[in-house]
Scaffold this motif. Structure first.
Motif, mmCIF file in Angstrom:
data_model
loop_
_atom_site.group_PDB
_atom_site.id
_atom_site.type_symbol
_atom_site.label_atom_id
_atom_site.label_comp_id
_atom_site.label_asym_id
_atom_site.label_seq_id
_atom_site.Cartn_x
_atom_site.Cartn_y
_atom_site.Cartn_z
ATOM 1 N N GLY A 1 -5.177 -66.351 -42.249
ATOM 2 C CA GLY A 1 -4.837 -67.468 -43.119
ATOM 3 C C GLY A 1 -5.182 -67.209 -44.571
ATOM 4 N N ALA A 2 -5.738 -66.023 -44.886
ATOM 5 C CA ALA A 2 -6.158 -65.754 -46.269
ATOM 6 C C ALA A 2 -4.959 -65.652 -47.212
ATOM 7 C CB ALA A 2 -6.987 -64.478 -46.339
ATOM 8 N N THR A 3 -3.851 -65.126 -46.707
ATOM 9 C CA THR A 3 -2.663 -64.999 -47.563
ATOM 10 C C THR A 3 -1.399 -65.318 -46.771
ATOM 11 O OG1 THR A 3 -1.492 -63.530 -49.106
ATOM 12 C CG2 THR A 3 -2.382 -62.477 -47.148
ATOM 13 N N ASP A 4 -0.327 -65.693 -47.486
ATOM 14 C CA ASP A 4 0.950 -65.972 -46.827
ATOM 15 C C ASP A 4 1.866 -64.755 -46.885
ATOM 16 O OD1 ASP A 4 0.633 -68.897 -46.310
ATOM 17 O OD2 ASP A 4 0.312 -68.860 -48.481
ATOM 18 N N LEU A 5 1.712 -63.980 -47.967
ATOM 19 C CA LEU A 5 2.553 -62.794 -48.129
ATOM 20 C C LEU A 5 1.671 -61.581 -48.345
ATOM 21 C CD1 LEU A 5 5.307 -64.036 -50.635
ATOM 22 C CD2 LEU A 5 5.572 -63.693 -48.179
ATOM 23 N N VAL A 6 2.132 -60.448 -47.836
ATOM 24 C CA VAL A 6 1.446 -59.184 -48.053
ATOM 25 C C VAL A 6 2.145 -58.491 -49.215
ATOM 26 C CG1 VAL A 6 1.176 -56.895 -47.037
ATOM 27 C CG2 VAL A 6 0.675 -58.927 -45.671
ATOM 28 N N GLY A 7 1.430 -58.334 -50.312
ATOM 29 C CA GLY A 7 2.026 -57.681 -51.481
ATOM 30 C C GLY A 7 1.804 -56.181 -51.421
ATOM 31 N N LEU A 8 2.889 -55.428 -51.543
ATOM 32 C CA LEU A 8 2.795 -53.964 -51.482
ATOM 33 C C LEU A 8 3.436 -53.361 -52.720
ATOM 34 C CD1 LEU A 8 4.057 -53.362 -47.818
ATOM 35 C CD2 LEU A 8 1.684 -53.415 -48.586
ATOM 36 N N ALA A 9 2.728 -52.427 -53.338
ATOM 37 C CA ALA A 9 3.330 -51.704 -54.457
ATOM 38 C C ALA A 9 3.418 -50.227 -54.078
ATOM 39 C CB ALA A 9 2.532 -51.926 -55.738
ATOM 40 N N ARG A 10 2.330 -49.474 -54.248
ATOM 41 C CA ARG A 10 2.406 -48.026 -54.016
ATOM 42 C C ARG A 10 2.957 -47.637 -52.639
ATOM 43 N NH1 ARG A 10 -3.568 -47.048 -56.179
ATOM 44 N NH2 ARG A 10 -3.672 -49.178 -55.383
ATOM 45 N N PRO A 11 2.605 -48.359 -51.556
ATOM 46 C CA PRO A 11 3.181 -47.944 -50.265
ATOM 47 C C PRO A 11 4.714 -47.948 -50.259
ATOM 48 C CG PRO A 11 1.336 -49.401 -49.899
ATOM 49 C CD PRO A 11 1.597 -49.416 -51.387
ATOM 50 N N LEU A 12 5.313 -48.888 -51.001
ATOM 51 C CA LEU A 12 6.782 -48.964 -51.006
ATOM 52 C C LEU A 12 7.421 -47.973 -51.971
ATOM 53 C CD1 LEU A 12 7.353 -52.804 -50.668
ATOM 54 C CD2 LEU A 12 7.532 -51.051 -48.896
ATOM 55 N N ALA A 13 6.594 -47.349 -52.813
ATOM 56 C CA ALA A 13 7.122 -46.290 -53.680
ATOM 57 C C ALA A 13 7.199 -44.980 -52.909
ATOM 58 C CB ALA A 13 6.222 -46.117 -54.899
ATOM 59 N N VAL A 14 6.498 -44.921 -51.795
ATOM 60 C CA VAL A 14 6.492 -43.702 -50.983
ATOM 61 C C VAL A 14 7.343 -43.890 -49.729
ATOM 62 C CG1 VAL A 14 4.996 -42.017 -49.866
ATOM 63 C CG2 VAL A 14 4.127 -43.333 -51.774
ATOM 64 N N GLU A 15 7.263 -45.106 -49.162
ATOM 65 C CA GLU A 15 8.024 -45.407 -47.935
ATOM 66 C C GLU A 15 8.742 -46.746 -48.099
ATOM 67 O OE1 GLU A 15 5.461 -43.661 -44.313
ATOM 68 O OE2 GLU A 15 4.310 -44.884 -45.708
ATOM 69 N N PRO A 16 9.927 -46.721 -48.714
ATOM 70 C CA PRO A 16 10.620 -47.992 -48.969
ATOM 71 C C PRO A 16 11.046 -48.720 -47.696
ATOM 72 C CG PRO A 16 12.008 -46.096 -49.551
ATOM 73 C CD PRO A 16 10.655 -45.556 -49.252
ATOM 74 N N ASP A 17 11.077 -48.006 -46.572
ATOM 75 C CA ASP A 17 11.493 -48.646 -45.317
ATOM 76 C C ASP A 17 10.307 -49.085 -44.471
ATOM 77 O OD1 ASP A 17 10.532 -46.151 -44.724
ATOM 78 O OD2 ASP A 17 12.113 -45.659 -43.266
ATOM 79 N N LEU A 18 9.107 -49.081 -45.059
ATOM 80 C CA LEU A 18 7.912 -49.445 -44.292
ATOM 81 C C LEU A 18 8.044 -50.826 -43.610
ATOM 82 C CD1 LEU A 18 4.260 -48.822 -45.389
ATOM 83 C CD2 LEU A 18 4.900 -51.054 -44.539
ATOM 84 N N PRO A 19 8.513 -51.886 -44.326
ATOM 85 C CA PRO A 19 8.628 -53.186 -43.652
ATOM 86 C C PRO A 19 9.538 -53.145 -42.423
ATOM 87 C CG PRO A 19 8.773 -53.453 -46.020
ATOM 88 C CD PRO A 19 8.824 -51.977 -45.761
#
Ligand SMILES: Cc1cc2nc3c(=O)[nH]c(=O)nc-3n(C[C@H](O)[C@H](O)[C@H](O)COP(=O)(O)O)c2cc1C
Length: 415
Positions: free
Chosen positions: A320-338
């Motif tokens: 419950g700490a957050t509603d969205l998971v914010g990703l920056a660097r991981p998506l610059a390396v693996e854009p299909d991670l989600p």
């Protein structure tokens, strides 16, 4: 619920719009504009890549609201509708899989390098730390009418973003740029209606928020990225951050993204070896602060910084700490991670610390940022990111580009 199920849940925002899942791409400055700061096809390609990768909300890298004040060469500037066709293509590319795309709006204030700007501005004329004075000039204090002009510019850019089809805008209130300078008692030493008390320091962001709301439709999303604190002596504290969030929540803001730090202390881009063990155990750097926010207000939250495993991401949502998971660097390396996590794969991001060993460079996370910028450039050209790209190479390349493009930017400005 397993991580895929947790992260696949849609999220309704206060204005009624819905995000398809809990993955949000946090802003990363692409520096893929032209030398005169216009939109390019590379941005369209890049955001299509992220949308195809399953990200439910993409927030663009910072788009500048005033061409005289940019943070890096090749930032996009949005002041008028000259790039409307490409802006429309950019907005459309972020939605190809049913997700949303928001534009981050920014004014760098004093964090505009000498190379690009001879006349940087800030709430007050406070110099940088000694080590940074070679790169950044001491700013001059903004006049009252100039402050009002900047507020109007944020609203104008938001209006143009909506016209182009963006689903929302995010005010960049973090990382030491102008909004964050106004909030900070260290950078804002004014005694007029824009400073002197926490309420007056908050007025700038509040006026920007209200002006954006007045210039856009009811269904348009307005969010903010805010520091949990500056981690700087005499700077913006957690308590002040909590009260800004309380005020903006009462005004009806749609999303608050939590980050931290500035150029003088870049807490937002830490390497994994630089965080406390308790933070490492929970991955994300600012989850504890998010819990304090939760205890006070019910505004949707996005926490960014440090998420690296599908389990850590799901646990942050479930707790419950957050509603969205914010990703920056991981998506610059693996854009299909989600997409892979949503398909049930257990993932540890390939992100790794990128360091030179040179203190000033590492303290400012310069090589870190340039390495990731290079990967964004590759994706903009339709190429895959290169996980094992050499760090020093990208630093040299980016510094070279900064120097030549900085000179060209200034020549164009007629200096
Ligand atoms: C290359 C790069 C550019 C960035 N540009 C921005 C930006 O324009 N606006 C912003 O709010 N944050 C920016 N950030 C910070 C990220 O949004 C994020 O807060 C930070 O990288 C921590 O998240 P992470 O651990 O998932 O990378 C940038 C980070 C990187 C690596």
């Amino acid at each position: 619920m397993n991580p895929a199920q947790t992260l696949a849940q849609p999220l309704k925002l206060p204005n009624g719009s819905e995000l398809p899942n809990r993955f949000a791409k946090s802003a990363m400055s692409e520096t893929l504009g032209t030398i005169d700061n216009r939109v390019t096809e590379d941005l369209v390609t890049l955001y299509r890549t992220w949308a195809n990768g399953g990200t439910g909300l993409s927030i663009t890298g910072n788009v500048m609201i005033d061409r005289r004040h940019i943070g890096e060469p090749q930032n996009v500037v949005l002041e008028d509708d000259r790039d409307m066709e490409l802006l429309k293509a950019w907005a459309a590319s972020g939605k190809v899989e049913g997700g949303q795309i928001w534009m981050q709006l920014n004014h760098p204030g004093k964090q505009s390098p000498k190379m690009l700007n001879r006349d940087p501005v800030s709430p007050s004329a406070v110099p940088f730390r000694k080590e940074l004075r070679g790169m950044f000039a001491t700013p001059r204090a903004l006049s009252g009418p100039e402050v009002e002009d900047i507020v109007a510019r944020f609203a104008r850019s938001a209006e143009l973003a909506e016209k182009a089809g963006f689903d929302g805008v995010q005010i960049h209130g973090a990382h030491g740029y102008l909004v964050s300078q106004f909030l900070s008692p260290h950078h804002n030493q004014r005694t007029d209606e824009w400073g002197g008390t926490p309420e007056k320091r908050m007025r700038f962001v509040l006026e920007i928020y209200r002006a954006i709301r007045a210039a856009t439709s009811d269904g348009f999303n307005v969010g903010i990225k805010l520091n949990s604190a500056d981690f700087q002596r005499g700077g913006f504290t957690e308590e002040e951050s909590l009260s800004v969030i309380e005020v903006l929540s009462a005004e009806g803001i749609d999303l608050v993204e939590i980050s931290g730090g500035n150029y003088e202390n870049p807490a937002m881009a830490k390497g994994d070896g630089q965080v406390k063990a308790s933070t490492r155990a929970r991955e994300a750097y600012f989850l504890e602060f998010a819990e304090k926010v939760r205890a006070r207000v019910s505004v949707p939250l996005m926490v960014t910084g440090g998420f690296r495993t599908s389990e850590g991401m799901a646990e942050a949502i479930e707790s419950g700490a957050t509603d969205l998971v914010g990703l920056a660097r991981p998506l610059a390396v693996e854009p299909d991670l989600p997409k892979r996590v949503l398909a049930g794969e257990s993932i540890t991001s390939a992100v790794r610390p990128i360091r030179t060993g040179i203190r000033l460079v590492d303290n400012m996370a310069l090589m870190e940022v340039s390495w990731y910028t290079r990967q964004l450039g590759r994706m903009g050209k339709g190429k895959a990111p290169r996980k094992h790209d050499r760090g020093l190479l990208s630093l040299m390349e980016v510094l070279g580009v900064m120097t030549t493009r900085g000179v060209r930017t200034r020549l164009r400005a007629g200096e």
